[in-house]
Design a protein around this motif. Structure first.
Motif, PDB file in Angstrom:
ATOM      1  N   CYS A 228       0.831  -1.197   0.000  1.00 30.06           N
ATOM      2  CA  CYS A 228       0.000   0.000   0.000  1.00 30.06           C
ATOM      3  C   CYS A 228       0.870   1.254   0.000  1.00 30.06           C
ATOM      4  O   CYS A 228       1.946   1.272   0.605  1.00 30.06           O
ATOM      5  CB  CYS A 228      -0.908   0.031   1.231  1.00 30.06           C
ATOM      6  SG  CYS A 228      -2.502  -0.775   0.983  1.00 30.06           S
TER       7      CYS A 228
ATOM      8  N   VAL B 292      -5.541   5.709  -0.761  1.00 25.01           N
ATOM      9  CA  VAL B 292      -4.317   4.945  -1.024  1.00 25.01           C
ATOM     10  C   VAL B 292      -4.463   4.204  -2.345  1.00 25.01           C
ATOM     11  O   VAL B 292      -5.534   4.173  -2.962  1.00 25.01           O
ATOM     12  CB  VAL B 292      -4.045   3.938   0.116  1.00 25.01           C
ATOM     13  CG1 VAL B 292      -3.955   4.649   1.462  1.00 25.01           C
ATOM     14  CG2 VAL B 292      -5.131   2.859   0.167  1.00 25.01           C
ATOM     15  N   LYS B 293      -3.372   3.602  -2.745  1.00 25.44           N
ATOM     16  CA  LYS B 293      -3.380   2.618  -3.828  1.00 25.44           C
ATOM     17  C   LYS B 293      -2.649   1.383  -3.333  1.00 25.44           C
ATOM     18  O   LYS B 293      -1.735   1.484  -2.505  1.00 25.44           O
ATOM     19  CB  LYS B 293      -2.707   3.180  -5.080  1.00 25.44           C
ATOM     20  CG  LYS B 293      -1.225   3.507  -4.921  1.00 25.44           C
ATOM     21  CD  LYS B 293      -0.633   4.027  -6.223  1.00 25.44           C
ATOM     22  CE  LYS B 293       0.858   4.349  -6.061  1.00 25.44           C
ATOM     23  NZ  LYS B 293       1.465   4.843  -7.339  1.00 25.44           N
ATOM     24  N   TYR B 294      -3.086   0.226  -3.797  1.00 26.28           N
ATOM     25  CA  TYR B 294      -2.473  -1.021  -3.338  1.00 26.28           C
ATOM     26  C   TYR B 294      -2.267  -1.952  -4.523  1.00 26.28           C
ATOM     27  O   TYR B 294      -2.951  -1.849  -5.552  1.00 26.28           O
ATOM     28  CB  TYR B 294      -3.331  -1.695  -2.261  1.00 26.28           C
ATOM     29  CG  TYR B 294      -4.643  -2.258  -2.747  1.00 26.28           C
ATOM     30  CD1 TYR B 294      -4.760  -3.604  -3.115  1.00 26.28           C
ATOM     31  CD2 TYR B 294      -5.777  -1.457  -2.848  1.00 26.28           C
ATOM     32  CE1 TYR B 294      -5.960  -4.120  -3.551  1.00 26.28           C
ATOM     33  CE2 TYR B 294      -6.979  -1.972  -3.289  1.00 26.28           C
ATOM     34  CZ  TYR B 294      -7.071  -3.304  -3.644  1.00 26.28           C
ATOM     35  OH  TYR B 294      -8.266  -3.827  -4.077  1.00 26.28           O
TER      36      TYR B 294
ATOM     37  N   TRP C 185      -1.957  -1.345  -9.976  1.00 26.72           N
ATOM     38  CA  TRP C 185      -2.321  -0.694  -8.734  1.00 26.72           C
ATOM     39  C   TRP C 185      -3.820  -0.417  -8.729  1.00 26.72           C
ATOM     40  O   TRP C 185      -4.406  -0.085  -9.751  1.00 26.72           O
ATOM     41  CB  TRP C 185      -1.554   0.614  -8.556  1.00 26.72           C
ATOM     42  CG  TRP C 185      -0.090   0.426  -8.344  1.00 26.72           C
ATOM     43  CD1 TRP C 185       0.879   0.334  -9.299  1.00 26.72           C
ATOM     44  CD2 TRP C 185       0.566   0.304  -7.092  1.00 26.72           C
ATOM     45  NE1 TRP C 185       2.114   0.159  -8.725  1.00 26.72           N
ATOM     46  CE2 TRP C 185       1.954   0.149  -7.359  1.00 26.72           C
ATOM     47  CE3 TRP C 185       0.148   0.325  -5.761  1.00 26.72           C
ATOM     48  CZ2 TRP C 185       2.899  -0.001  -6.354  1.00 26.72           C
ATOM     49  CZ3 TRP C 185       1.088   0.188  -4.756  1.00 26.72           C
ATOM     50  CH2 TRP C 185       2.438   0.022  -5.040  1.00 26.72           C
TER      51      TRP C 185
ATOM     52  N   LEU D 177      -8.333   3.825   3.107  1.00 29.11           N
ATOM     53  CA  LEU D 177      -7.716   3.100   4.215  1.00 29.11           C
ATOM     54  C   LEU D 177      -8.513   3.334   5.489  1.00 29.11           C
ATOM     55  O   LEU D 177      -8.806   4.484   5.851  1.00 29.11           O
ATOM     56  CB  LEU D 177      -6.273   3.565   4.414  1.00 29.11           C
ATOM     57  CG  LEU D 177      -5.501   2.916   5.575  1.00 29.11           C
ATOM     58  CD1 LEU D 177      -5.266   1.440   5.296  1.00 29.11           C
ATOM     59  CD2 LEU D 177      -4.178   3.644   5.806  1.00 29.11           C
TER      60      LEU D 177
ATOM     61  N   CYS E 249      -0.896  -3.906   3.686  1.00 28.84           N
ATOM     62  CA  CYS E 249      -2.325  -3.752   3.965  1.00 28.84           C
ATOM     63  C   CYS E 249      -3.060  -4.972   3.433  1.00 28.84           C
ATOM     64  O   CYS E 249      -2.511  -5.762   2.658  1.00 28.84           O
ATOM     65  CB  CYS E 249      -2.876  -2.469   3.352  1.00 28.84           C
ATOM     66  SG  CYS E 249      -2.791  -2.437   1.545  1.00 28.84           S
TER      67      CYS E 249
ATOM     68  N   TRP F  90      -6.718  -6.169   1.593  1.00 34.25           N
ATOM     69  CA  TRP F  90      -7.852  -5.656   0.834  1.00 34.25           C
ATOM     70  C   TRP F  90      -9.040  -6.598   0.947  1.00 34.25           C
ATOM     71  O   TRP F  90      -8.898  -7.814   1.068  1.00 34.25           O
ATOM     72  CB  TRP F  90      -7.479  -5.443  -0.633  1.00 34.25           C
ATOM     73  CG  TRP F  90      -6.950  -6.671  -1.328  1.00 34.25           C
ATOM     74  CD1 TRP F  90      -5.697  -7.197  -1.238  1.00 34.25           C
ATOM     75  CD2 TRP F  90      -7.680  -7.523  -2.214  1.00 34.25           C
ATOM     76  NE1 TRP F  90      -5.574  -8.323  -1.998  1.00 34.25           N
ATOM     77  CE2 TRP F  90      -6.785  -8.544  -2.625  1.00 34.25           C
ATOM     78  CE3 TRP F  90      -8.979  -7.520  -2.710  1.00 34.25           C
ATOM     79  CZ2 TRP F  90      -7.158  -9.559  -3.492  1.00 34.25           C
ATOM     80  CZ3 TRP F  90      -9.360  -8.532  -3.589  1.00 34.25           C
ATOM     81  CH2 TRP F  90      -8.448  -9.526  -3.969  1.00 34.25           C
TER      82      TRP F  90
ATOM     83  N   VAL G 207      -9.312  -1.126   2.325  1.00 37.41           N
ATOM     84  CA  VAL G 207      -8.133  -1.829   2.838  1.00 37.41           C
ATOM     85  C   VAL G 207      -7.954  -1.451   4.300  1.00 37.41           C
ATOM     86  O   VAL G 207      -8.367  -0.379   4.748  1.00 37.41           O
ATOM     87  CB  VAL G 207      -6.858  -1.483   2.026  1.00 37.41           C
ATOM     88  CG1 VAL G 207      -6.981  -1.948   0.598  1.00 37.41           C
ATOM     89  CG2 VAL G 207      -6.576   0.015   2.088  1.00 37.41           C
TER      90      VAL G 207
END
Length: 230
Positions: A70, A105-107, A115, A120, A151, A153, A161
């Motif tokens: 993340c 965020v991006k994960y 991504w 979050l 993290c 998801w 997440v």
């Protein structure tokens, strides 16, 4: 005669003592079982909204068992009840929030290159109570733009997440907060019923057997009317 009357008085006195001891034991058991039943009910009222409901919601979210990577992309600090429809972390779940922190965020799941955008939360509810939830520490570790961390998801809602997840811990929380109070309350209720109620099913009365009918005397044969020729 005097000896016989003395022995009968002792028997009567002994029977009264036994009945008194049984009554005291019954009162003691009743008070103990009632306390267990009341304590179990109060525990359910207190534990279900604080622990059982978040744990059940986390299990329903079906978080992935393997952590993803993340990165915090945006941090929004909002003011106003209309702007705080959700918060990444809030201490206390029952009051309305007029000031909130929202982390975007991006994960990237393991073995994948794409991504995905998400928000979050400190947990599935986004709120909690100390010491389990400490928003100052959460913001320090995850609230900086560009921060990297592991993290988990949600497979039920991939846009959510959380930084920590343990299925075994959530199952244990549900077991402790629901199964144990329900089991104790059920045992106490059964015990009270056995002490003061007739809980056994009543035996159905047996149907009386109908006496056999004795065969009567055979009916006399009635001869058919004859016809004579003239």
């Amino acid at each position: 005669m005097r000896g016989a009357s003395g022995s009968s008085e002792r028997l009567v006195g002994g029977a009264k003592n036994v009945r008194g001891a049984r009554a005291r034991l019954t009162r003691l058991l009743t008070a103990s079982l009632a306390a267990v039943l009341g304590g179990g009910s109060a525990a359910l009222l207190f534990l279900v909204p604080l622990y059982a409901d978040p744990a059940l919601s986390a299990l329903a979210a079906d978080f992935a068992p393997a952590p993803a990577e993340c990165v915090t992309e945006r941090r929004d600090e909002r003011l106003g009840l209309d702007n705080c429809t959700w918060a990444s972390c809030r201490e206390g779940c029952t009051s309305d929030a007029y000031r909130c922190l929202q982390l975007h965020v991006k994960y990237r799941p393991r073995s994948q290159e794409d991504w995905r955008p998400a928000v979050l939360y400190v947990n599935i509810k986004g709120c909690g109570y100390p010491p389990a939830v400490n928003c100052a520490n959460f913001t320090r570790d995850h609230g900086r733009v560009g921060a990297r961390y592991a993290c988990y998801w949600s497979r039920a809602d991939p846009s959510v997440v959380v930084p920590e997840w343990s299925r075994a811990e959530q199952v244990g929380t549900v077991t402790r907060t629901l199964a144990l109070p329900l089991f104790l309350s059920g045992c106490a209720g059964v015990g009270l019923c056995a002490l003061h109620c007739e809980c056994r099913p009543r035996a159905r009365p047996k149907a009386r057997a109908r006496p056999r009918e004795r065969p009567g005397p055979p009916a006399p044969d009635v001869a058919a009317p004859g016809y004579r020729l003239a």
